[in-house]
Design a protein around this motif. Structure first.
Motif, PDB file in Angstrom:
ATOM      1  N   ALA A 162     -14.074  -5.425 -34.742  1.00 16.33           N
ATOM      2  CA  ALA A 162     -14.296  -4.858 -33.701  1.00 16.33           C
ATOM      3  C   ALA A 162     -14.724  -5.482 -33.026  1.00 16.33           C
ATOM      4  O   ALA A 162     -14.695  -6.470 -31.643  1.00 16.33           O
ATOM      5  CB  ALA A 162     -15.864  -3.470 -33.303  1.00 16.33           C
ATOM      6  N   ALA A 163     -15.424  -6.721 -33.909  1.00 16.23           N
ATOM      7  CA  ALA A 163     -15.935  -8.404 -33.364  1.00 16.23           C
ATOM      8  C   ALA A 163     -14.446  -9.554 -33.274  1.00 16.23           C
ATOM      9  O   ALA A 163     -14.231 -10.240 -32.663  1.00 16.23           O
ATOM     10  CB  ALA A 163     -17.307  -8.827 -34.398  1.00 16.23           C
ATOM     11  N   SER A 164     -13.764  -8.625 -34.043  1.00 13.93           N
ATOM     12  CA  SER A 164     -12.525 -10.067 -34.408  1.00 13.93           C
ATOM     13  C   SER A 164     -11.510  -9.800 -33.455  1.00 13.93           C
ATOM     14  O   SER A 164     -10.678  -9.782 -33.583  1.00 13.93           O
ATOM     15  CB  SER A 164     -12.355  -9.275 -35.598  1.00 13.93           C
ATOM     16  OG  SER A 164     -13.201  -9.470 -37.411  1.00 13.93           O
ATOM     17  N   LEU A 165     -12.286  -9.375 -31.775  1.00 16.43           N
ATOM     18  CA  LEU A 165     -11.027 -10.360 -31.059  1.00 16.43           C
ATOM     19  C   LEU A 165     -10.997 -11.941 -30.576  1.00 16.43           C
ATOM     20  O   LEU A 165     -11.669 -12.230 -30.830  1.00 16.43           O
ATOM     21  CB  LEU A 165     -11.472  -9.369 -29.643  1.00 16.43           C
ATOM     22  CG  LEU A 165     -12.063  -8.172 -29.971  1.00 16.43           C
ATOM     23  CD1 LEU A 165     -13.037  -7.874 -28.509  1.00 16.43           C
ATOM     24  CD2 LEU A 165     -11.023  -7.210 -29.898  1.00 16.43           C
ATOM     25  N   PRO A 166     -10.187 -11.905 -29.615  1.00 14.30           N
ATOM     26  CA  PRO A 166      -9.392 -13.213 -29.925  1.00 14.30           C
ATOM     27  C   PRO A 166     -10.066 -13.815 -28.692  1.00 14.30           C
ATOM     28  O   PRO A 166      -9.943 -15.822 -28.767  1.00 14.30           O
ATOM     29  CB  PRO A 166      -7.358 -13.037 -29.104  1.00 14.30           C
ATOM     30  CG  PRO A 166      -7.666 -11.803 -28.941  1.00 14.30           C
ATOM     31  CD  PRO A 166      -8.752 -11.062 -30.233  1.00 14.30           C
ATOM     32  N   HIS A 167     -10.874 -13.764 -27.857  1.00 19.75           N
ATOM     33  CA  HIS A 167     -11.615 -14.489 -27.229  1.00 19.75           C
ATOM     34  C   HIS A 167     -13.211 -13.801 -26.929  1.00 19.75           C
ATOM     35  O   HIS A 167     -13.974 -13.978 -25.768  1.00 19.75           O
ATOM     36  CB  HIS A 167     -11.192 -14.258 -25.731  1.00 19.75           C
ATOM     37  CG  HIS A 167      -9.982 -14.240 -25.614  1.00 19.75           C
ATOM     38  ND1 HIS A 167      -9.276 -16.523 -25.827  1.00 19.75           N
ATOM     39  CD2 HIS A 167      -8.589 -14.030 -25.345  1.00 19.75           C
ATOM     40  CE1 HIS A 167      -8.084 -16.009 -25.557  1.00 19.75           C
ATOM     41  NE2 HIS A 167      -7.946 -14.714 -25.183  1.00 19.75           N
TER      42      HIS A 167
END
Length: 235
Positions: free
Chosen positions: A74-79
């Motif tokens: 969930a934390a591994s978003l691009p921004h």
């Protein structure tokens, strides 16, 4: 516990240690499920079994600990905040390459440390960070024997504070960082570089080397990096 390793590869180490960016104190608490962040930076400790090898490029490592895989993904978003932390350190280091790898973290009790050994590690410590790479043939057998015979020796090293072994896991990530493929990582933690040096020069180290050479030979390569380790966040 899931550990995310972000590794920055440089041609040479920096002359001074890098401090976390001021913004990290705002970004890191916002990441759900994040329990701890460590910053590993190269330091000089001679290993008698590797001192004759030429010094290669240097690695700097950000290590994130998540309570579970879902929180990491969930934390591994691009921004998001996690990407911002990774990019901010990359801007300081200007690495020639960087990589990411999520792994299952396994902690082991160590001699003289009551309870959870993680609690025994100081806020600034010296870590021997090791990674194994290879095709993975007979890896399950190798890992089983490593856990059975080698990890108990690691836990007996004089002055040891913490032992962790990391194994592969599949994970989803939208971070714009190439993936690493170590089949295993581990670390042993000491109070200081002098503590690590004393352990590496102890008779037990020779016993550990002999035990390693007796493990199934499956064509692995490895890196062994002495690091200054700073605890930069604890949730």
């Amino acid at each position: 516990m899931i550990s995310l390793f972000i590794t920055y590869s440089l041609n040479t180490r920096l002359e001074t240690f890098v401090a976390p960016a001021d913004q990290w104190s705002r970004w890191l608490p916002r990441i759900q499920g994040l329990s701890k962040v460590l910053l590993h930076q190269p330091c000089r400790v001679e290993d008698p079994f590797f001192s004759n090898q030429p010094e290669g490029g240097c690695e700097y490592v950000l290590q994130f600990f998540f309570n579970d895989l879902s929180s990491l993904e969930a934390a591994s978003l691009p921004h998001g905040e996690l990407a911002a932390v990774i990019d901010s350190l990359g801007a300081v280091l200007a690495p020639k390459a960087k990589s990411q790898q999520a792994m299952v973290a396994r902690s082991f009790p160590v001699e003289g440390q009551a309870g959870n050994s993680v609690q025994g590690a100081p806020a600034t410590a010296c870590t021997y960070l090791v990674a194994y790479y290879g095709a993975g043939q007979a890896h399950d057998l190798w890992l089983s024997e490593y856990m059975k015979s080698h990890v108990p020796l690691m836990a007996r090293m004089p002055g040891i504070r913490e032992v962790q072994v990391y194994t592969q896991v599949d994970w989803l990530s939208e971070l714009a960082v190439p993936r690493a493929n170590a089949i295993q990582r581990n670390k042993v933690v000491f109070d200081s570089p002098d503590g690590l040096l004393a352990a590496l020069q102890s008779p037990l180290r020779a016993e550990m080397r002999a035990d390693y050479l007796a493990l199934p030979q499956i064509g692995l390569s490895s890196t062994h990096n002495p690091m200054r380790t700073d605890l930069v966040f604890s949730g």
